[in-house]
Motif scaffolding. Sequence first.
Motif, short mmCIF file in Angstrom:
data_model
loop_
_atom_site.label_atom_id
_atom_site.label_comp_id
_atom_site.label_asym_id
_atom_site.label_seq_id
_atom_site.Cartn_x
_atom_site.Cartn_y
_atom_site.Cartn_z
N ARG A 115 -1.61 -9.26 -7.75
CA ARG A 115 -2.70 -10.10 -8.26
C ARG A 115 -2.31 -11.57 -8.24
NH1 ARG A 115 -3.82 -12.83 -12.72
NH2 ARG A 115 -5.99 -13.02 -13.42
N SER A 159 -5.87 0.34 -7.44
CA SER A 159 -6.37 -1.04 -7.38
C SER A 159 -7.86 -1.13 -7.71
CB SER A 159 -6.13 -1.62 -5.99
OG SER A 159 -6.90 -0.93 -5.01
N LEU A 198 1.06 -4.11 -9.08
CA LEU A 198 -0.31 -4.60 -8.99
C LEU A 198 -0.45 -5.98 -9.63
CD1 LEU A 198 -2.27 -1.31 -9.76
CD2 LEU A 198 -2.48 -2.69 -7.69
N VAL A 233 -6.57 -3.82 0.08
CA VAL A 233 -6.54 -3.65 -1.37
C VAL A 233 -7.56 -2.62 -1.84
CG1 VAL A 233 -5.64 -5.96 -1.78
CG2 VAL A 233 -8.11 -5.60 -1.79
N LYS A 255 0.84 -1.21 0.00
CA LYS A 255 0.00 0.00 0.00
C LYS A 255 0.88 1.26 0.00
CE LYS A 255 -3.91 2.14 2.41
NZ LYS A 255 -3.36 3.50 2.27
#
Length: 413
Positions: free
Chosen positions: A362, A398, A358, A392, A342
């Motif tokens: 994932r 995101s 990201l 998230v 984050k």
Amino acid sequence: HLSAHYGSRLRAIFLSYTENEKSQWKVLTASMEKCIAGLLRISSCAVQRGDICNDVLETWTLLDEVQDGEAKKSMADVFDRHLAEGLWRITRGIDGSSGLAAGGWSGLLALATWCAGRGSRLPPVRVESIGKTVGLSEDDPSLQVYRSLHFLLNVSEVKDVVPSKAANCIRTLVATGEVRRCPKLCIAALDLFRALCNVVELASESASRDEEDEGKRVYWEKHWLPILDGMAEASCSCSESSVRQHALSVLTDVFLERQGGLVPVPLISRALSGICIPLSGRKLVEVRSEDGNVDNDDETTAEIELCIDLLFKPLRHHIKNIIGEGSDTLMSLWGPFLDIVKDILDSGDGSGRDELVLEQLRNVVMVLINYDVLKAELSAGDEVSSATWKAVTSMKGSENFVKEWKEAASQSN
């Protein structure tokens, strides 16, 4: 009798101090040189005589007591090249019949560590004053230490039993290379860390047959974690990007190679949450803040990619075993991991690098979904799902992924 004689003479030499190097020459006597040269020759011969080897080499632990300072110069400094050349001669004579025990190794590594640190006690070489990095002379003590350790860890017949406390000596080599503006020495020393990891692995195979689970944990904690700390330290403290990149690369590889599968899972989790995850997150933020330097754009890009690899690759590689240890072990690193990701995304600019972070996130999320650990619907006591969706959904960039991840979790559940 001979041991007491040389011990008292060496103590008198090593623990004699002067205010500066110039005044050392006024104190220097021929008998001092004869004493040191004599013990070096005896040590070189003793490694071929297993019955006295350890008693002779242990004498060099006196070097651990030397405390140099700006206005406190040990007489040992005058003999730095003698001692380093002697170290190399001693090391070359070590073979499987030498019978080195704890005392002998302690003395040998004390000599090596002192010689390695000699360069770091010399006046720093500033890049502004020379305009380029420098090399080392053939008789430089640090170079002799590297040769000796390289021989012990890669060539000698005792390479499988070199003590893990050699990590302290290797860390000193890295620090010396940084002070002397010699990145080649730093990189070579980092490769010694990797070789030492192999030694720890081999030693663990014989130790594991006699140890319970707690004994295995203590073994890896004592011998493996200090090596990781040394690699991590180099990735932060060294000024040359090439050295930092190599440190990040070897640190990542340690978790992906065979010994990573031998380390107890709780210790893997501890190393990831205590070393790799905070290190990579901190460096990503720092490197990005320096990203405006166009001259080093390629180096910066490479370092950022290595930081991302360190953050995600070891976690993905070990996630199955970590999940198998239970939710407490998983959450001990998953919570800090989410916080770091984050911070990285919140400090980013939405560039391709953020997209890479990201995408890597994932992949980890999908692994948790496939193992039925991450669920779309929250339930009491489900810390993993609660912490994940909370984190998230608040991450910058995101928004387009959360819906996809929740749908995948719903279908899996």
